[in-house]
Write a protein that holds these residues in place. Sequence first.
Motif, mmCIF file in Angstrom:
data_model
loop_
_atom_site.group_PDB
_atom_site.id
_atom_site.type_symbol
_atom_site.label_atom_id
_atom_site.label_comp_id
_atom_site.label_asym_id
_atom_site.label_seq_id
_atom_site.Cartn_x
_atom_site.Cartn_y
_atom_site.Cartn_z
ATOM 1 N N ASP A 151 0.895 -1.503 -0.535
ATOM 2 C CA ASP A 151 -0.084 -0.304 -0.282
ATOM 3 C C ASP A 151 0.894 1.126 0.254
ATOM 4 O O ASP A 151 0.264 2.114 -0.832
ATOM 5 C CB ASP A 151 -1.147 0.175 1.469
ATOM 6 C CG ASP A 151 -1.749 0.965 1.172
ATOM 7 O OD1 ASP A 151 -2.369 1.300 -0.096
ATOM 8 O OD2 ASP A 151 -2.772 1.966 2.226
ATOM 9 N N ASP A 152 2.043 1.261 0.200
ATOM 10 C CA ASP A 152 3.183 2.685 0.910
ATOM 11 C C ASP A 152 4.264 2.606 -0.186
ATOM 12 O O ASP A 152 5.251 3.576 -0.466
ATOM 13 C CB ASP A 152 3.669 2.467 2.078
ATOM 14 C CG ASP A 152 2.348 2.489 3.356
ATOM 15 O OD1 ASP A 152 1.115 2.582 3.510
ATOM 16 O OD2 ASP A 152 3.081 2.241 4.497
ATOM 17 N N VAL A 170 6.832 -0.849 -7.263
ATOM 18 C CA VAL A 170 6.437 -1.465 -7.566
ATOM 19 C C VAL A 170 5.877 -1.142 -9.394
ATOM 20 O O VAL A 170 6.937 -1.747 -10.395
ATOM 21 C CB VAL A 170 5.184 -2.614 -6.946
ATOM 22 C CG1 VAL A 170 3.814 -2.750 -7.922
ATOM 23 C CG2 VAL A 170 4.917 -1.977 -5.685
ATOM 24 N N SER A 171 5.715 0.246 -9.574
ATOM 25 C CA SER A 171 5.468 0.731 -11.136
ATOM 26 C C SER A 171 8.107 0.940 -11.578
ATOM 27 O O SER A 171 7.249 -0.041 -12.216
ATOM 28 C CB SER A 171 4.897 1.806 -11.039
ATOM 29 O OG SER A 171 3.719 1.293 -10.554
ATOM 30 N N ARG A 172 7.926 1.173 -10.603
ATOM 31 C CA ARG A 172 9.531 1.122 -10.793
ATOM 32 C C ARG A 172 9.754 -0.090 -11.399
ATOM 33 O O ARG A 172 11.176 -0.483 -12.260
ATOM 34 C CB ARG A 172 10.530 1.883 -10.352
ATOM 35 C CG ARG A 172 11.797 2.600 -10.471
ATOM 36 C CD ARG A 172 12.157 3.375 -9.717
ATOM 37 N NE ARG A 172 12.699 2.840 -8.168
ATOM 38 C CZ ARG A 172 12.362 3.262 -7.271
ATOM 39 N NH1 ARG A 172 11.073 3.668 -7.189
ATOM 40 N NH2 ARG A 172 12.165 2.926 -6.265
ATOM 41 N N ILE A 203 -1.219 -6.612 -7.650
ATOM 42 C CA ILE A 203 -0.120 -7.103 -6.483
ATOM 43 C C ILE A 203 -1.812 -6.404 -4.461
ATOM 44 O O ILE A 203 -1.616 -8.188 -3.907
ATOM 45 C CB ILE A 203 0.573 -6.945 -6.424
ATOM 46 C CG1 ILE A 203 1.481 -7.290 -7.013
ATOM 47 C CG2 ILE A 203 1.307 -7.414 -4.861
ATOM 48 C CD1 ILE A 203 2.656 -6.435 -7.326
ATOM 49 N N LEU A 204 -2.004 -5.369 -4.905
ATOM 50 C CA LEU A 204 -2.621 -5.109 -4.140
ATOM 51 C C LEU A 204 -3.614 -5.862 -3.224
ATOM 52 O O LEU A 204 -4.233 -6.203 -2.204
ATOM 53 C CB LEU A 204 -2.772 -3.927 -3.696
ATOM 54 C CG LEU A 204 -3.737 -2.728 -2.651
ATOM 55 C CD1 LEU A 204 -3.118 -3.171 -1.232
ATOM 56 C CD2 LEU A 204 -4.151 -1.453 -3.136
ATOM 57 N N LYS A 205 -4.475 -5.970 -4.370
ATOM 58 C CA LYS A 205 -5.919 -6.839 -4.111
ATOM 59 C C LYS A 205 -5.252 -8.062 -3.677
ATOM 60 O O LYS A 205 -6.128 -8.528 -2.918
ATOM 61 C CB LYS A 205 -6.862 -7.263 -5.425
ATOM 62 C CG LYS A 205 -7.435 -5.956 -6.355
ATOM 63 C CD LYS A 205 -8.025 -6.213 -7.834
ATOM 64 C CE LYS A 205 -8.506 -6.802 -7.039
ATOM 65 N NZ LYS A 205 -9.639 -7.042 -8.925
ATOM 66 N N PHE A 206 -4.545 -8.816 -4.553
ATOM 67 C CA PHE A 206 -3.939 -9.968 -3.850
ATOM 68 C C PHE A 206 -3.936 -10.562 -2.516
ATOM 69 O O PHE A 206 -4.636 -10.899 -1.696
ATOM 70 C CB PHE A 206 -2.824 -10.611 -4.657
ATOM 71 C CG PHE A 206 -2.178 -12.235 -4.555
ATOM 72 C CD1 PHE A 206 -2.772 -12.886 -4.886
ATOM 73 C CD2 PHE A 206 -0.784 -11.969 -3.936
ATOM 74 C CE1 PHE A 206 -2.148 -14.645 -4.259
ATOM 75 C CE2 PHE A 206 -0.404 -13.124 -3.564
ATOM 76 C CZ PHE A 206 -1.438 -14.357 -3.811
#
Length: 448
Positions: free
Chosen positions: A236-237, A242-244, A270-273
């Motif tokens: 979440d933070d 993650v994008s990079r 990933i966050l949903k998982f």
Amino acid sequence: MQVNSEPTAPESPTRPAPAVPGGTKPQAAVGRTLGGGDAEKAAALRKMKLLALGLLIAMAVIFIVAFALQEDYPWLQYVRAAAEGGMVGALADWFAVTALFKYPMGIKIPHTAIIPRRKDQIGASLGEFVETNFLSEQVVQDKLASVNIARRAGEWLATPAGADRVAKEGAAVIRGAFKVLNDDDVQAVIEGMVRKHLLTPPWGPPVGRIAERIFHDGHHHTLVDLLVDRAADWVDDNHETVSRLVSDRSPTWVPQFVDGLVGDKVYVEILKFVRAVQADPNHQVRQQIDKYLNDLARDLQHDPAMIARAEDIKAQVLGDPEVRELASRTWGTVKNALLGAVDDPDSELTVKFKAAVRDFGSRLVNDPELAGKVNAWIGDAAGYLVKTYRSDIAGVITDTVARWDAEETSQKIELQVGKDLQFIRINGTVVGSLAGLLIFTVAHLIFG
């Protein structure tokens, strides 16, 4: 009449003592020096000897005068007879008393100098007497039962002074023990115990059994929940991270805006998982974690390869240097903590120890059942010690007397009881006078 062998108390405490057979030096405590109490006893003994001797001389003077004048004064015959009997009684009792401690007039008369000659037999008899009459299991237990040691000890322990004294003596014992103990030896013992009880047994099976019990009861779920929560918080933070990561691993020919879209999509998935795993206690990932952990616990117990891997890890974590350092730190920590606690009267250990002592003392006073048990333990322990070591305890008396020098032993005993024995001489003088007077009177009446 002259009496040149009048015994006197030893007046030269520093005179050389005669050698003891076998080259053993006599004990310094016997006849070497006279303390304050012994000096008083020696003075009283000399006074009584002079009194007894004075009575003997008085009887001799009276006898001489009466014998010389009895022709002119017939009644002096009775005085002469009384004086004569008094001298006989005084000399006889002087001989009897003197024969206990030395040879009368230096003449080796049979059955005299009893104490010097029979010192060892007297010591053996005294030891046997003490063993038979005092070191009896029943006698000791009866005496302890009548004293009620538990209650008396409890009354003392319940007081602040008693608890302070116990704490003080306990601290002295601990400090003394630490002074006697060698740090290297203690560390070697700790190291040996660690190797024997911690390193030598294989770790895999016991760790596997403990883990299997933990996993079976579900106690590990709290840890899994914590890890999932931390993972969700991290994802979440760290959207940009993650994008990079996605952009850095995409081909160079992919446009940048596509990287951004893909990165965002990956982050969202990933966050949903992670959120799904966090929300569902029966999620597949959680089930797989449980399966993995249970398999690991079984392998630690039964799989030789896994057991060997656990042993390798143990060897890497606790090699020889680590074990020695662990033993050194353990002993140093314990030693410093105890010394610091016993040296500080206000330390938590000292305060709690005193409180425990006072509480135990109060229980001994107020709990008859506990006091009875303690009295029984003390009685049984004392009875066992007396029963087992009575001969050794009594042997101390026999061996001690055997090591004493004969002459000095005689002097020491005479110093202790000689004053009372001089009354025998005085009584002998008086009784002899009365007996002589009575015998002469009866004879005079019968034979005229």
